[in-house]
Design a protein around this motif. Structure first.
Motif, mmCIF file in Angstrom:
data_model
loop_
_atom_site.group_PDB
_atom_site.id
_atom_site.type_symbol
_atom_site.label_atom_id
_atom_site.label_comp_id
_atom_site.label_asym_id
_atom_site.label_seq_id
_atom_site.Cartn_x
_atom_site.Cartn_y
_atom_site.Cartn_z
ATOM 1 N N SER A 162 0.839 -1.208 0.000
ATOM 2 C CA SER A 162 0.000 0.000 0.000
ATOM 3 C C SER A 162 0.871 1.253 0.000
ATOM 4 C CB SER A 162 -0.907 0.007 1.227
ATOM 5 O OG SER A 162 -1.790 -1.080 1.182
ATOM 6 N N GLY A 163 1.926 1.249 0.810
ATOM 7 C CA GLY A 163 2.822 2.396 0.845
ATOM 8 C C GLY A 163 3.491 2.638 -0.494
ATOM 9 N N LEU A 164 3.930 1.575 -1.132
ATOM 10 C CA LEU A 164 4.550 1.719 -2.452
ATOM 11 C C LEU A 164 3.549 2.218 -3.481
ATOM 12 C CD1 LEU A 164 7.177 -0.936 -2.501
ATOM 13 C CD2 LEU A 164 7.046 0.630 -4.393
ATOM 14 N N ALA A 165 2.321 1.731 -3.425
ATOM 15 C CA ALA A 165 1.294 2.178 -4.370
ATOM 16 C C ALA A 165 1.017 3.668 -4.194
ATOM 17 C CB ALA A 165 0.012 1.367 -4.180
ATOM 18 N N ILE A 166 0.921 4.119 -2.944
ATOM 19 C CA ILE A 166 0.682 5.546 -2.677
ATOM 20 C C ILE A 166 1.868 6.375 -3.158
ATOM 21 C CG2 ILE A 166 0.443 7.248 -0.820
ATOM 22 C CD1 ILE A 166 -1.183 5.066 0.708
ATOM 23 N N LEU A 167 3.074 5.918 -2.872
ATOM 24 C CA LEU A 167 4.275 6.640 -3.289
ATOM 25 C C LEU A 167 4.357 6.738 -4.812
ATOM 26 C CD1 LEU A 167 7.022 7.928 -2.527
ATOM 27 C CD2 LEU A 167 7.991 5.628 -2.716
ATOM 28 N N LEU A 168 4.124 5.656 -5.507
ATOM 29 C CA LEU A 168 4.168 5.687 -6.964
ATOM 30 C C LEU A 168 3.067 6.560 -7.544
ATOM 31 C CD1 LEU A 168 5.065 1.988 -7.831
ATOM 32 C CD2 LEU A 168 6.490 4.013 -8.134
ATOM 33 N N ASP A 169 1.886 6.524 -6.946
ATOM 34 C CA ASP A 169 0.791 7.371 -7.404
ATOM 35 C C ASP A 169 1.172 8.841 -7.278
ATOM 36 O OD1 ASP A 169 -1.801 7.739 -8.469
ATOM 37 O OD2 ASP A 169 -2.546 8.212 -6.445
ATOM 38 N N LYS A 170 1.771 9.223 -6.157
ATOM 39 C CA LYS A 170 2.193 10.618 -5.959
ATOM 40 C C LYS A 170 3.291 10.995 -6.949
ATOM 41 C CE LYS A 170 0.910 10.945 -1.115
ATOM 42 N NZ LYS A 170 -0.002 12.047 -1.015
ATOM 43 N N PHE A 189 3.735 9.708 -9.980
ATOM 44 C CA PHE A 189 3.126 9.840 -11.300
ATOM 45 C C PHE A 189 2.376 11.161 -11.430
ATOM 46 C CE2 PHE A 189 2.954 4.982 -11.777
ATOM 47 C CZ PHE A 189 4.185 4.961 -12.412
ATOM 48 N N VAL A 190 1.667 11.550 -10.390
ATOM 49 C CA VAL A 190 0.939 12.826 -10.409
ATOM 50 C C VAL A 190 1.936 13.983 -10.464
ATOM 51 C CG1 VAL A 190 -0.546 14.345 -9.037
ATOM 52 C CG2 VAL A 190 -1.120 11.919 -9.282
ATOM 53 N N ALA A 191 3.031 13.899 -9.718
ATOM 54 C CA ALA A 191 4.019 14.974 -9.670
ATOM 55 C C ALA A 191 4.708 15.156 -11.010
ATOM 56 C CB ALA A 191 5.054 14.682 -8.580
ATOM 57 N N PHE A 192 4.889 14.127 -11.771
ATOM 58 C CA PHE A 192 5.564 14.249 -13.047
ATOM 59 C C PHE A 192 4.606 14.306 -14.231
ATOM 60 C CE2 PHE A 192 8.993 12.559 -10.376
ATOM 61 C CZ PHE A 192 9.989 13.485 -10.678
ATOM 62 N N GLY A 193 3.345 14.591 -13.971
ATOM 63 C CA GLY A 193 2.378 14.855 -15.032
ATOM 64 C C GLY A 193 1.725 13.642 -15.641
ATOM 65 N N LYS A 194 2.005 12.479 -15.140
ATOM 66 C CA LYS A 194 1.343 11.285 -15.673
ATOM 67 C C LYS A 194 -0.003 11.131 -14.959
ATOM 68 C CE LYS A 194 5.114 9.862 -17.799
ATOM 69 N NZ LYS A 194 5.279 9.831 -19.203
ATOM 70 N N ALA A 195 -0.881 10.380 -15.569
ATOM 71 C CA ALA A 195 -2.193 10.147 -14.947
ATOM 72 C C ALA A 195 -1.999 9.281 -13.711
ATOM 73 C CB ALA A 195 -3.133 9.473 -15.924
ATOM 74 N N GLY A 196 -2.655 9.659 -12.617
ATOM 75 C CA GLY A 196 -2.554 8.883 -11.376
ATOM 76 C C GLY A 196 -3.306 7.589 -11.472
ATOM 77 N N ALA A 197 -2.960 6.650 -10.647
ATOM 78 C CA ALA A 197 -3.630 5.333 -10.648
ATOM 79 C C ALA A 197 -5.069 5.473 -10.216
ATOM 80 C CB ALA A 197 -2.873 4.372 -9.742
ATOM 81 N N ALA A 198 -5.374 6.493 -9.392
ATOM 82 C CA ALA A 198 -6.734 6.668 -8.884
ATOM 83 C C ALA A 198 -7.631 7.325 -9.922
ATOM 84 C CB ALA A 198 -6.705 7.500 -7.609
ATOM 85 N N ASN A 199 -7.073 7.939 -10.932
ATOM 86 C CA ASN A 199 -7.887 8.643 -11.951
ATOM 87 C C ASN A 199 -8.393 7.728 -12.996
ATOM 88 O OD1 ASN A 199 -7.526 11.009 -10.605
ATOM 89 N ND2 ASN A 199 -5.786 11.656 -11.838
#
Length: 84
Positions: free
Chosen positions: A64-72, A74-84
């Motif tokens: 879960s921690g890795l998923a949250i970190l990767l999602d953040k 991806f969002v920070a570098f302009g890619k679509a987030g996993a939650a979107n």
């Protein structure tokens, strides 16, 4: 002088005897085993179940921690987030 051929042995008989010998030796070895009592078996089973649950929770937290970190990231570098 001609070589004499050894009498052919039926392959099925050889396999049967080999399997029988193997199973007899397994049975004899199992008679030597010191089996746990019912109380010990229940205690060991409880330890195994507890350990599996604890390690499962640890792995779930890391995942879960890795998923949250990767999602953040991806969002920070302009890619679509996993939650979107």
């Amino acid at each position: 002088m001609a070589k004499e051929k050894a009498p052919e042995v039926n392959a099925v008989v050889v396999r049967y005897e080999g399997a029988r010998d193997y199973l007899v030796s397994v049975y004899n070895e199992l008679k030597k085993v010191t089996w746990p009592s019912r109380q010990q078996l229940l205690a060991y089973t409880g330890v195994v179940i507890f350990t599996v649950i604890v390690f499962g929770m640890i792995l779930w937290l890391f995942d879960s921690g890795l998923a949250i970190l990767l999602d953040k990231l991806f969002v920070a570098f302009g890619k679509a987030g996993a939650a979107n």
